[in-house]
Design a protein around this motif. Structure first.
Motif: not given
Length: 402
Positions: A206-224
């Motif tokens: 992942v990129a070095n200065d951006a946190r991941a984020t969870w989908s509402p159902d907790g099955t996926r992660l978005a990130y840069v």
């Protein structure tokens, strides 16, 4: 049409329970500190980490970091922060070739039991030797209570754990950890268990200065991540073991935040006209909707628990500007400041960033250059914030509450 998906294989289980540890290396005896330093140096040598790179904005997660002669760590608001990161000789991105035989992946995340209590938030502590650790803080306890802040032992063996994100059920913590030449996305369970997310047998970078984020159902992660071009937005689906690319352009994306109530992701993007703006995209991809477009830099968006508001940091387009916090409705209306401009702690530093809502939506935690710590303010705004962490030789950043 939905973005193309690439197969991902789930990693094998690597159990490593999380342990609350009230110990603080900064307060250890001189002899113990010497031992700890020697051990840390031995670990760094074993990992091939020869120095540290000073960075500000972070477009170099796939580049080979360079060696800095000395370590400098300070926080004075987004855009003026200087943080140190591990340095190694190589930094290749994972292959984009589709894998075969991907495993459907509840096993992509560690097994979890008890949730994190709603009065507890996770955050990053860092210090001058570039150690980064995840800690928890019980906001209901007094600031001077020695049991208020506890070490979260993630069990991954890294001295650089950063940018925590709490899952919707509050049982898992996604965060970034440093590996030789790269930054990897890993997931740990609050009450035990640790797993690296893998891509084609390699850690998911992942990129070095951006946190991941969870989908509402907790099955996926978005990130840069950077897969050979600019930094783009991706989604990892643990149910299918695949990664989908949501953006593919020459602009630099960052700071994704998934709505807790819908399939919308808000993120920051650098534009040639107005600076850094906030835009919203559907999690399945498609056209974006501009949320902010004022001259200057907007960053660190965070949704309220009911999905109706977004808190974010804004730096005006003037030379003397510093980061200030604002809240805007999800439809782009009702912009309002969160902290009064008259608020003064006596600190010579100013600049607030990285807001995080409380689970009930009544308060917002944020990191601040004021005493290099985390503060707490009422979500309805313009009341004086109160400190969450004390000034203790560490710098406290990246609160993750909701």
């Amino acid at each position: 049409s939905p973005p193309a998906a690439r197969s991902r294989r789930s990693p094998a289980a690597r159990p490593a329970p999380l342990v609350d540890d009230p110990g603080d290396d900064e307060d250890a005896s001189p002899g113990r500190r010497i031992v700890l330093v020697l051990v840390a140096l031995a670990v760094l040598v074993g990992l091939g980490v020869g120095g540290f790179l000073l960075f500000g904005g972070g477009d170099d997660d796939d580049a080979a970091p360079t060696v800095s002669a000395e370590d400098t760590t300070s926080v004075s608001g987004k855009g003026t922060a200087t943080e140190s990161v591990p340095t190694t000789a190589t930094g290749s991105a994972p292959t984009s070739t589709p894998a075969t035989g991907a495993v459907g992946a509840p096993a992509a995340f560690p097994t979890a039991g008890d949730p994190i209590p709603t009065n507890v938030m996770i955050f990053t502590r860092l210090r001058s030797d570039s150690t980064r650790q995840l800690w928890s803080v019980d906001v209901d306890k007094a600031v001077d209570d020695p049991t208020r802040v506890q070490r979260v032992n993630t069990g991954g063996g890294s001295t650089w754990d950063n940018l925590p994100a709490v899952s919707p059920d509050r049982r898992l913590i996604a965060y970034t950890t440093a590996r030789p030449g790269t930054y990897s996305l890993v997931v740990a369970a609050w009450d035990g268990g640790f797993k690296e997310l893998m891509v084609d047998g390699q850690p998911l970078t992942v990129a070095n200065d951006a946190r991941a984020t969870w989908s509402p159902d907790g099955t996926r992660l978005a990130y840069v991540a950077n897969r050979g071009g600019a930094e783009d937005l991706f989604v990892f689906d643990a149910r299918t073991g695949t990664e989908a690319q949501l953006t593919d352009d020459d602009l630099s994306e960052g700071d994704p935040a998934w709505s807790p109530t819908s399939e919308q992701i808000v993120y920051a993007v650098t534009t040639p006209d107005t600076g850094r703006d906030l835009v919203i995209i559907e999690a399945s991809g498609g056209p974006t909707v501009t949320l902010t477009s004022e001259p200057g830099d907007d960053s660190d968006p965070a949704w309220s628990p009911d999905g109706t508001q977004i808190a974010f940091a804004r730096r005006a387009a003037t030379e003397s500007a510093f980061n200030e916090l604002f809240v805007i409705a999800a439809d782009g209306t009702g912009l309002r400041p969160l902290v009064a401009s008259t608020f003064d702690t006596g600190s010579t530093e100013r600049g607030d960033s990285d807001p995080s809502w409380s689970p009930d939506g009544t308060r917002i935690a944020f990191e601040s250059a004021r005493d290099q710590g985390i503060w707490l303010v009422a979500a309805d705004g313009l009341t004086d914030p109160g400190p969450v962490t004390r000034l203790d030789g560490w710098v406290s950043v990246h609160p993750a509450w909701r």
